[in-house]
Design an enzyme around this catalytic site. Sequence first.
Site, PDB file in Angstrom:
ATOM      1  N   HIS A  73       1.246   4.769   4.324  1.00 18.71           N
ATOM      2  CA  HIS A  73       0.523   5.357   3.196  1.00 18.71           C
ATOM      3  C   HIS A  73       0.939   6.807   2.983  1.00 18.71           C
ATOM      4  O   HIS A  73       1.235   7.221   1.856  1.00 18.71           O
ATOM      5  CB  HIS A  73      -0.984   5.290   3.447  1.00 18.71           C
ATOM      6  CG  HIS A  73      -1.507   3.898   3.563  1.00 18.71           C
ATOM      7  ND1 HIS A  73      -2.787   3.611   3.994  1.00 18.71           N
ATOM      8  CD2 HIS A  73      -0.927   2.694   3.317  1.00 18.71           C
ATOM      9  CE1 HIS A  73      -2.967   2.305   3.996  1.00 18.71           C
ATOM     10  NE2 HIS A  73      -1.849   1.724   3.598  1.00 18.71           N
ATOM     11  N   SER A 129       0.811  -1.215   0.000  1.00 18.62           N
ATOM     12  CA  SER A 129       0.000   0.000   0.000  1.00 18.62           C
ATOM     13  C   SER A 129       0.844   1.265   0.000  1.00 18.62           C
ATOM     14  O   SER A 129       0.532   2.233  -0.709  1.00 18.62           O
ATOM     15  CB  SER A 129      -0.933   0.010   1.215  1.00 18.62           C
ATOM     16  OG  SER A 129      -1.765  -1.118   1.223  1.00 18.62           O
TER      17      SER A 129
END
Length: 291
Positions: A269, A213
């Site tokens: 992230h 991610s």
Amino acid sequence: MKPVEALRLPLERDLQAFVGLLLRLRVPHRISEESGEQVVWVPDARLAEDVRALYARFPEGEAEAARVVQVPAAGDGRLLRQARSSPLTLLVLLAALAVSLATLMGENLALVHWLTFVDFSVHGDYLWFAPFAETLSSGQWWRLFSPILLHFWIPGMGPLHLVFNALWFWELGRRIEAHQGRWMLLGLTLAFGLVSNAAQYLFGGPTIFGGLSGVLYGLLGHCWLYQWLAPNAAFRLPRGVVAMMLGWLAICLTDVFSLGGVAVANAAHVGGLLAGCVTGLLGGALARRRR
């Protein structure tokens, strides 16, 4: 059959060499002028995607391109063609799949502990994490990057963690591989992996985390700002993709998923996205200057 728009470029862009390349490859096309832009049309959507990828790699229509680029044969599957043209993207995904299967989606701790950011051992119902400095001093440098290959089984959602990351890495990774080459994609993947893993460790502490991610948000930021400064067909994302991904990031930052017992690596992230924005600005600025 209604023609499909493959490219839309400014009138001042010289397409003579690229059109010559299309003719050598026997790609059916026509060019029109609309709203102050030149538009390249092809018979169908599949061919339009191929032309965009071709222009991303050979905008100046290099002569050697005709030797290394082959027009797909009839019946050749679209997915197979994309895999052949994106070997590094496919290799990363296969590595993530292999690790996920070997670790039983994070359940096999005996194998997982070799791939986490810092080593850990199990003592009854508790995990003991080794100090970061001790991990590096023992020569385990691969841990700086290996967490990006770890994916976990999410209660109630199954393998969604792996599926979601794989789909987006396939979508973004092959764009960069087509436009900037496999070595650039490899460098960006490792750089974003390092930044996102380090950010998660610094802000989240010694825990078990992993996944692509953080790298995905890095690739997103890279494509987004590169395209903003130096527009190109390869990095032109579908409308609303950036807003959707940033909106998803904002939702995750609220920790709403923690109510269901799902831990989201928000620092990874954000760290990946910021790193991608930096590389996108630098790469886009250099590409714009060259033009």
